[in-house]
Design a protein around this motif. Structure first.
Motif: not given
Lengths: 245, 318, 255
Positions: C207-217
């Motif tokens: 999930v974290y990876m999917a968030m980072v992939a959409r610009g989560y910082a």
């Protein structure tokens, strides 16, 4: 045709020494749809994670639409490369579909009316507007996968990377998703074991095995090469006739 | 054991709310660095896991079941400060969404189930591991003791709150013995499950067990032996004195015996059987009662030990 | 296993109660419950009033009585405890149908029953009329710590996914004849819980990876604040306001 993705001499080892990528070179032109085949553990996912800056080069180089991937460009590249992961339950982590689709563009600085419009457009593109206020876990797998595509479309990416888009879908959902994907005006890279699906959607295919790019050509030609197929553990489904499609 | 509204008076509940806010706030600050980024979704997933685990009833003895609290387990897997935050989220949502535990009693429930189980479990875990070399067996043994006692400590905490602001004219010592005794049994179940979970995780992903990070990296901090012996000494002294005290108080023990007898028969006729009738013949023997008392002793020991530990740590920078 | 099905908590509707912003309803519940707890137990009339007001809210929101009754079952363990109090409490005693009951115990049992039930019904009504995302947004607006609300959001999202995985594991075990009866038999169950932890954790990583992939910082975006009108505030405060007044009167009269 301009180059959309350019991967040069990309090598990657996981902590613990496992070499997942070993000098991969790959160019994809703008608007192309490319399938990526390869046995489990070949390095497909690792390669794909580099296109979005989740793993970073060097060693090697990744250039997206002319911009080299590095620490300063990574956020921009994440907006331009939309990743759709295999399990929509990983991709859809917000309490409602609306918030999930808005997550990407909101992180990239879109807000207000434009954000609302982006969400509606993206859901419209996958024909899921009716589910906008529902919780992702109350949707069917096919619907969830379509919403997962919408979550990246909302950021208006140039490139769409899909990991096993057709896995576990019932035949009707699989066909509906194919129709939607064909209608999108983006460069597409699709990791898949579903060879007929790749044949339907992608003119070009590459094979990754043991961290190396071992084949690159027309999808139909690759699938019609029995020796190449056997070496890399690829098989067409029983009864599938390449000449009939 | 989620306390509903009105079980403990308003003032005590409010005070508990303040203390709990302090505790959870402290844990948030402690874990801020880890919770900043990557750990938020991870913590959410682990919270969902703890929630699901709490719904899992396990048989303690044939005909009697308990459910997991999971505080000690969370602490061993994720470290104490993140664990407090994670279990707090579980408790808060149980109250807000599932009406499990009163909203006004949130502070009490947070203290008992999110703060005290977690921190006492972590403390016992460290204490038991201290004299042994880092090994799988030491981790599992310590997990068992920590999880078992964390449940008893939580029960004792409940009695403390009941003593301060509870309603009803019941003999507090009796409540203490009953709660500690029955939760020792439930705690043993918790201990077994915690050991199995920690063991399974150690087997497959040892890197995910926070409390066993020293199994991989050599030379991590250990509790110095001197401190261990001081704590062990305090524990032993408390144990002995409490056992003696308990056995010189036959009324309390008699009552527990009757209660336990009642509890065994409770399936069919909870109300019909008066606990004051001389029903307790089938109950606990005096010896078993002492064991209960000993468990209570361990708990008080924990509190004293924790105090000692804190003071010692203040004095000598490690 | 009611906890496994979060949507069973909610009664879909568009009533006045449903439409109130989440943070006002959460605040109203807190206030109401505090007032209830502060009310002296001997003021039985006050609890009658609370019950009728709760009934009114339930009626306005169209929440069926059977739904509330079923969800009130969470109270049962403490009710058992409450019912025990008159039997084990200390004197003075009163005789009732041949059973000797402790006076203090009876009062205590009534307190727990009355206040506990008001609290439980209040919480049930909140969950029944407020979608979980709105409750979380409400907590955010009430300045609950951001990390707590964010973690709660993920927990709510993945509760069913994980309980579904757990259920599948148990079915798989039951299919092979496993049915634990005592604690020395739970090892297999607990080992599967260990596997469940690893799955949960690894999903968290993905999930974290999917968030980072959409610009989560590192910080979750917040979405559209609900506009709060004065009328909403008045409506939301009606229930707890009444409760506070009742509690105050009860304190003066019975206290």
């Amino acid at each position: 045709m301009s180059t959309s993705i350019s991967v040069t001499d990309l090598t990657f080892s996981y902590p613990g020494g496992l070499k997942a990528l070993d000098g991969v070179n790959l160019q994809i032109g703008a608007g192309e749809r490319v399938a990526m085949f390869g046995p489990n553990g070949a390095g497909k996912t690792t390669l794909v994670l580099h296109l979005n800056g989740i793993h970073m080069p060097p060693p090697g180089r990744v250039v997206v639409g002319g911009t080299p991937l590095d620490d300063t460009s990574v956020m921009d590249i994440r907006r331009r490369v939309g990743m759709v992961f295999q399990d929509p339950d990983d991709q859809l982590f917000m309490p409602t579909v609306r918030q999930d689709v808005a997550f990407g563009p909101a992180n990239f600085g879109v807000s207000g009316d434009e954000l609302d419009q982006r969400v509606l457009d993206a859901l419209g593109a996958v024909e899921m507007v009716h589910a906008i206020d529902r919780a992702p876990h109350h949707l069917s797998l096919g619907e969830r996968r379509r919403v997962a595509v919408a979550t990246v479309l909302a950021s208006k990416p140039e490139i769409l990377v899909l990991d096993e888009p057709s896995s576990n879908l019932d035949p009707a959902s699989r066909r509906e998703l194919a129709t939607i994907l064909k209608g999108l005006d983006v460069t597409m890279l699709m990791v898949t074991h579903d060879l007929p699906y790749a044949l339907e959607l992608c003119e070009r295919a590459v094979i990754i095995d043991a961290g190396k790019l071992v084949a690159d050509g027309g999808t139909r030609e690759l699938l019609g090469d029995p020796d190449m197929m056997a070496v890399h553990r690829l098989e067409l489904p029983y009864g599938f006739d390449l000449k009939a499609v | 054991m989620h306390i509903p509204d009105g079980f403990i008076d308003g003032t005590t509940s409010l005070g508990a709310g303040v203390i709990a806010a302090g505790g959870v706030g402290g844990a948030l600050r402690q874990s801020a660095a880890r919770l900043k980024d990557r750990q938020i979704p991870l913590a959410g997933l682990v919270a969902a896991f703890v929630f699901v685990l709490q719904m899992l009833n396990f048989p303690v003895l044939p005909g009697m079941s308990g459910h997991l609290l999971g505080g000690a387990l969370a602490a061993i897997l994720m470290g104490p400060s993140v664990a407090v935050v994670v279990v707090s989220v579980v408790i808060i949502l149980q109250a807000m969404l599932f009406a499990d535990g009163g909203v006004s009693a949130l502070g009490l429930n947070l203290i008992n189930m999110a703060v005290v189980t977690t921190l006492s479990g972590w403390f016992m875990f460290r204490l038991v591991r201290a004299p042994f070399r880092p090994s799988r067996r030491a981790v599992l043994g310590a997990s068992f003791v920590a999880a078992t006692l964390s449940v008893v400590v939580s029960a004792v905490m409940f009695v403390v709150e009941y003593a301060i602001g509870g309603v009803g004219g019941v003999n507090l010592f009796n409540v203490l013995l009953l709660m500690a005794g029955s939760h020792l049994l439930i705690g043993i179940g918790e201990g077994f499950i915690t050991v199995a979970v920690v063991g399974a995780v150690l087997q497959a992903r040892p890197d995910l067990v926070f409390g066993a990070s020293d199994l991989r990296a050599e030379g991590s901090p250990r509790l110095p032996m001197k401190r261990f012996w001081i704590l062990a000494g305090v524990a032993a002294a408390m144990l002995v004195s409490l056992t003696v005290f308990a056995s010189s108080n036959p009324d309390g023990l008699q009552w527990v015996a009757e209660q336990t007898g009642l509890a065994q028969e409770a399936q069919g006729s909870l109300i019909a059987t008066s606990p004051l009738s001389n029903y307790g013949a089938a109950g606990l023997s005096d010896g078993a009662g002492r064991i209960v008392a000993a468990a209570v002793g361990m708990v008080v020991t924990f509190l004293l030990g924790w105090l000692t530990f804190t003071i010692l740590r203040r004095r000598s920078p490690v | 296993m009611s906890g496994g099905h979060a949507h069973a908590l909610h009664i879909h509707g568009h009533s006045v109660v449903h439409r109130l912003p989440g943070h006002l309803k959460v605040a109203a519940l807190f206030l109401f419950v505090v007032a209830v707890v502060a009310t002296p137990a001997r003021a039985v009339w006050a609890f009658g009033l609370y019950a009728s007001v709760l009934g009114l809210v339930a009626g306005l929101a169209g929440v069926p009585v059977r739904f509330i009754a079923r969800r009130m079952l969470v109270e049962v363990p403490f009710l058992a405890f409450a019912l025990l109090l008159p039997l084990v409490g200390e004197g003075p005693f009163l005789e009732f149908g041949g059973v000797r009951l402790s006076e203090a115990g009876v009062l205590a049992a009534w307190t727990i029953l009355a206040k506990g039930s008001c609290g439980v019904v209040g919480s049930i009504l909140l969950a029944a009329t407020t979608e979980i995302p709105n409750i979380l947004a409400g907590l955010n607006r009430l300045r609950a710590p951001k990390a707590i609300v964010a973690i709660a959001g993920f927990m709510v999202r993945y509760l069913e996914v994980i309980s579904g995985e757990m259920a599948r594991m148990r079915v798989a075990m039951a299919a092979r004849g496993y049915e634990p009866k005592a604690f020395w038999q739970v090892k297999a169950l607990a080992t599967s819980a260990g596997a469940l932890f690893i799955r949960s954790y690894e999903r968290g990583e993905r999930v974290y990876m999917a968030m980072v992939a959409r610009g989560y910082a590192g910080s979750m975006p917040t979405f559209g604040d609900v506009l709060t009108s004065t009328a909403d505030v008045v409506r939301a405060l009606a229930l707890p306001g009444l409760a506070v007044i009742t509690a105050a009167v009860a304190l003066v009269v019975s206290g």
